[in-house]
Enzyme design. Structure first.
Site, mmCIF file in Angstrom:
data_model
loop_
_atom_site.group_PDB
_atom_site.id
_atom_site.type_symbol
_atom_site.label_atom_id
_atom_site.label_comp_id
_atom_site.label_asym_id
_atom_site.label_seq_id
_atom_site.Cartn_x
_atom_site.Cartn_y
_atom_site.Cartn_z
ATOM 1 N N LYS A 9 0.674 -0.885 -0.414
ATOM 2 C CA LYS A 9 0.077 0.362 -0.036
ATOM 3 C C LYS A 9 0.780 0.758 0.006
ATOM 4 C CE LYS A 9 -1.637 1.846 3.482
ATOM 5 N NZ LYS A 9 -0.299 2.718 4.631
ATOM 6 N N HIS B 239 -1.048 -4.417 6.408
ATOM 7 C CA HIS B 239 -0.340 -5.816 7.684
ATOM 8 C C HIS B 239 -1.059 -5.839 8.496
ATOM 9 C CE1 HIS B 239 0.506 -1.322 9.514
ATOM 10 N NE2 HIS B 239 1.464 -2.234 9.871
ATOM 11 N N LYS C 65 -2.090 -9.291 11.583
ATOM 12 C CA LYS C 65 -2.175 -8.491 13.009
ATOM 13 C C LYS C 65 -3.063 -9.660 13.848
ATOM 14 C CE LYS C 65 -1.153 -3.526 12.885
ATOM 15 N NZ LYS C 65 -0.034 -3.619 14.254
ATOM 16 N N GLU D 3 -1.488 7.020 17.343
ATOM 17 C CA GLU D 3 -0.073 6.918 16.926
ATOM 18 C C GLU D 3 0.859 7.799 17.988
ATOM 19 O OE1 GLU D 3 1.974 5.049 12.918
ATOM 20 O OE2 GLU D 3 0.077 7.062 12.369
ATOM 21 N N HIS E 92 -6.471 0.200 6.839
ATOM 22 C CA HIS E 92 -5.866 -0.784 7.950
ATOM 23 C C HIS E 92 -7.712 -0.517 8.553
ATOM 24 C CE1 HIS E 92 -2.389 -0.501 6.670
ATOM 25 N NE2 HIS E 92 -1.667 0.282 6.998
ATOM 26 N N LYS F 152 -1.743 11.112 14.144
ATOM 27 C CA LYS F 152 0.208 11.429 13.525
ATOM 28 C C LYS F 152 -0.008 11.581 15.491
ATOM 29 C CE LYS F 152 2.019 8.978 10.290
ATOM 30 N NZ LYS F 152 2.130 7.575 10.705
HETATM 31 C C1 BG6 Z 1 1.141 2.525 7.733
HETATM 32 C C2 BG6 Z 1 1.464 3.835 7.892
HETATM 33 O O1 BG6 Z 1 0.828 1.620 7.216
HETATM 34 O O2 BG6 Z 1 0.999 1.543 8.880
HETATM 35 C C3 BG6 Z 1 2.428 4.744 8.860
HETATM 36 O O3 BG6 Z 1 1.740 3.514 6.334
HETATM 37 C C4 BG6 Z 1 1.992 3.986 10.431
HETATM 38 O O4 BG6 Z 1 1.972 5.798 8.691
HETATM 39 C C5 BG6 Z 1 2.244 2.503 9.851
HETATM 40 O O5 BG6 Z 1 2.987 4.435 10.864
HETATM 41 C C6 BG6 Z 1 1.459 1.844 11.109
HETATM 42 O O6 BG6 Z 1 1.162 0.550 11.235
HETATM 43 P P1 BG6 Z 1 1.974 -0.070 13.029
HETATM 44 O O7 BG6 Z 1 1.189 -1.465 13.044
HETATM 45 O O8 BG6 Z 1 2.580 0.415 13.579
HETATM 46 O O9 BG6 Z 1 -0.111 0.323 13.564
#
Ligand code: BG6
Length: 489
Positions: free
Chosen positions: A151, A181, A185, A219, A243, A343
Site C-alpha cells: 500500500k 499489514h 496482526k 500513534e 487499515h 499521528k
Molecule cells: C502504515 C502507515 O501503513 O502503518 C504508517 O503508512 C503508519 O504511517 C503504520 O505509521 C502504522 O502501523 P502499525 O503496525 O505500527 O500500527
C-alpha cells in the site's frame, strides 16, 4: 488455519524478489520478517531473496548494509547468530532502475530457472506498472509466480484501477497479494475467531443490541522522515482507506460460508458497498480533519507538523481524521461507526470498542452513568480482549461498578506471536489469499473515500490544529458528544 490451507506450501524452491529491497520497509519489516520465517523453518529449502534497488553496492555491500541496518529490528531474544548468517547467505542484490527495461536482464540472470517467483513491490505505486511490464518482457513471470503489492495502492479510485488493470495484464487475480499489514496482526485475525468461533456473541452482534462501534488507531510518533510521501497522502489515504476500513469490515461483515479467500472477501466487499456515501453536508458535519502543532508526547517536546523535515510551508495535509459513518444494512441500522486515527497523539493505542445497549430500565437508583457493557479489543500496544460488565461492589447497599472479564491470551497461549509481516509473507509463500485484499474490495474502499477527499477540497477548510500529545482536535470529541457518546481511551 485448516490443514488444507497449510498443504499449499510451494513444491518448488522460492525466489523472493523485493523491489525497494534497500528501502525503509524492507530494512525495518520485510527482511526481519523473512529472517524470522527462516528461523522457524517456514521458508522453502534453498530460498533466495533477491533485493532490487537503484543504489549500486560494491561487492558484499548490500549484505553489510542489511547486517547493520536490519539486525537492530530483530528482537534480541529471537536473534540466533547461526540462523542470521544463513539468512544473509540467502541474499542477493541487483541494481536496476525499475523504469528501464534494459536493467531487467541482470535480474533474469540472477533469478533461477525452475523456481517459484514471488515479487514484492515495496516501491512507490507509480512504478508498479513498469515493473510488471518489464518483468513480463524478460520472461520472469509464469503461472506459478505471485506478486505482492504494498500500500498505498493508488491515490484515488482512478489510479488504483489503472494499477489493477496494468498488473492484471500479467498476473491473474489469484496471483495478486494486495497487502494490508493490519490483516496480519494476531488480534485482527483473532477477531474472526471471536465472532465466528463462538455462539454467544453472534445473537448480540447487531442493532439494537450494539449501539455504537469505535475504531481508534492512534500513534504517538510524528511523520518522521517520511514527509515526502506523507504530505501527498495524509491520514485518510494512509490509514483510513486501508487499515481502518479493513478493521471495520471484519467487525461488520456477515458470517462467511467458509474461510476460503473469496468467501471472506465477498462478505467484506458487501460491507464496503454498504458504507453510507457522504454528501457535502455529511462531510462538513461528520468528519474532522486535524494537523498537529507543537506540544509534548510522553514528556518530551514535539514539534508541529509544519516544522517537520521536508513539510512544505502552509501544508494543509491532515495528520488526524475522525469521522462518523453508517453501514446501511439490516444488522447495523442506525449504529454509528466512529473512526479516528492520528499521528502525534497522546499514546500509541489501536483498539475497537463495541458498545452494547444499556438494560432497558434500571432498578438500581445509583447506577453509574457509564455504559454498562463494552467489548474492548485492543490491538496495540498490548493485545487484549475485555468485556466490561457491571458488578456489585462488596459491602452493604447495591453499589455497582464496571469490571472487566479479561481474555488473557498471553497466558492462555505460550507460543510466540509472529509479527504481521512475517505471518503475511508466509501466507504468500503458501499461497493463502484470505488475508489479502481483492481488487473489487480495494476499489470499493476508494469509492467510499474519494468523495470525502473531494468534499474536503471543495469545502476548502484548513485542518483543525491539535497539540502533539493530545487526543486530537476538540471537534473530534464533539462529534461523539452530539450523540451522547465519548471516545474510550
Ligand atoms: C502504515 C502507515 O501503513 O502503518 C504508517 O503508512 C503508519 O504511517 C503504520 O505509521 C502504522 O502501523 P502499525 O503496525 O505500527 O500500527
Amino acid at each position: 488455519m485448516s490443514t488444507s490451507l497449510n498443504t499449499l506450501a510451494p513444491s518448488l524452491p522460492l525466489d523472493m524478489i523485493i523491489f525497494g529491497g534497500a528501502g525503509d520497509l524492507s530494512i525495518r519489516k520485510l527482511l526481519p520478517a523473512l529472517y524470522m520465517a527462516h528461523l522457524h523453518g517456514n521458508l522453502p529449502p534453498s530460498t533466495r531473496i533477491i533485493a532490487v534497488g537503484r543504489h549500486a553496492y560494491e561487492g558484499a555491500g548490500y549484505i553489510d548494509f542489511v547486517q547493520q541496518q536490519s539486525q537492530p529490528f530483530i528482537d534480541a531474544k529471537n536473534f540466533e547468530s547461526k540462523a542470521w548468517q544463513e539468512f544473509l547467505q540467502m541474499l542477493d542484490y541487483v541494481c536496476l532502475d525499475a523504469t528501464d527495461p534494459d536493467g531487467y536482464a541482470a535480474l533474469a540472470r540472477v533469478s533461477r530457472q525452475g523456481v517459484e517467483r514471488a515479487f514484492y513491490l515495496a516501491t512507490a505505486p507509480s512504478l508498479f506498472t513498469s515493473i510488471c511490464d518489464n518483468l513480463a518482457s524478460c520472461g520472469l513471470i509464469d503461472s506459478a509466480s505471485r506478486v505482492v503489492l504494498e500500500k498505498p495502492l493508488g491515490h484515488d479510485l482512478a489510479s488504483a484501477q489503472e494499477i489493477n488493470i496494468a498488473v492484471g495484464r500479467h498476473f491473474s487475480e489469484s496471483q495478486i497479494y494486495r497487502i494490508d499489514h493490519y490483516l496480519g496482526k494476531e488480534t485482527v485475525q483473532n477477531l474472526m475467531v471471536l465472532r465466528f468461533g463462538n455462539g454467544i456473541l453472534e445473537p448480540l452482534w447487531r442493532a439494537p443490541n450494539i449501539v455504537s462501534v469505535q475504531i481508534t488507531v492512534a500513534e504517538s510518533v510524528g511523520v518522521g522522515s517520511r514527509a515526502g510521501f506523507y504530505n501527498e497522502t495524509g491520514a485518510m489515504r494512509d490509514m483510513v482507506q486501508n487499515h481502518i476500513l479493513q478493521l471495520l469490515c471484519i467487525i461488520a461483515m456477515e458470517p462467511p460460508v467458509s474461510l476460503d479467500p473469496d468467501a471472506v472477501r465477498d462478505e467484506k466487499l458487501k460491507v464496503l458497498r454498504s458504507l453510507r456515501r457522504m454528501t457535502l453536508g455529511d462531510i462538513a458535519r461528520d468528519t474532522v480533519r486535524g494537523q498537529y502543532v507543537g506540544g509534548a508526547v510522553n514528556g518530551e517536546s514535539a514539534k508541529g507538523y509544519l516544522n517537520e523535515l521536508d513539510v512544505p510551508a502552509g501544508s494543509s495535509t491532515e495528520t488526524f481524521v475522525a469521522l462518523r459513518t453508517y453501514v446501511d444494512a439490516w444488522r447495523w441500522a442506525n449504529v454509528p461507526f466512529f473512526i479516528r486515527t492520528g499521528k502525534r497523539m497522546q499514546k500509541r493505542l489501536s483498539q475497537i470498542v463495541i458498545e452494547f445497549a444499556n438494560p432497558p430500565f434500571s432498578i438500581f437508583p445509583d447506577a453509574p452513568r457509564t455504559r454498562a457493557n463494552r467489548l474492548v479489543i485492543q490491538l496495540q500496544p498490548e493485545e487484549s480482549i475485555q468485556l466490561q460488565l457491571m458488578a456489585k461492589q462488596p459491602g452493604s447497599g447495591m453499589h455497582m461498578l464496571p469490571v472487566n472479564l479479561n481474555l488473557d491470551l498471553e497466558s492462555a497461549f505460550s507460543q510466540r506471536r509472529a509479527e504481521a509481516y512475517e505471518r503475511l509473507l508466509i501466507d504468500v509463500v503458501r499461497g493463502r489469499l484470505t488475508h489479502f485484499m481483492r481488487r473489487d474490495e480495494l476499489e470499493a474502499a476508494w469509492s467510499w473515500v474519494d468523495p470525502i477527499l473531494e468534499g474536503w477540497q471543495e469545502l476548502g477548510e484548513r485542518p483543525h490544529n491539535y497539540a502533539a500529545g493530545s487526543w486530537g482536535p476538540d471537534a473530534s470529541a464533539a462529534l461523539l458528544a452530539r450523540q451522547g457518546f465519548e471516545w474510550i481511551e
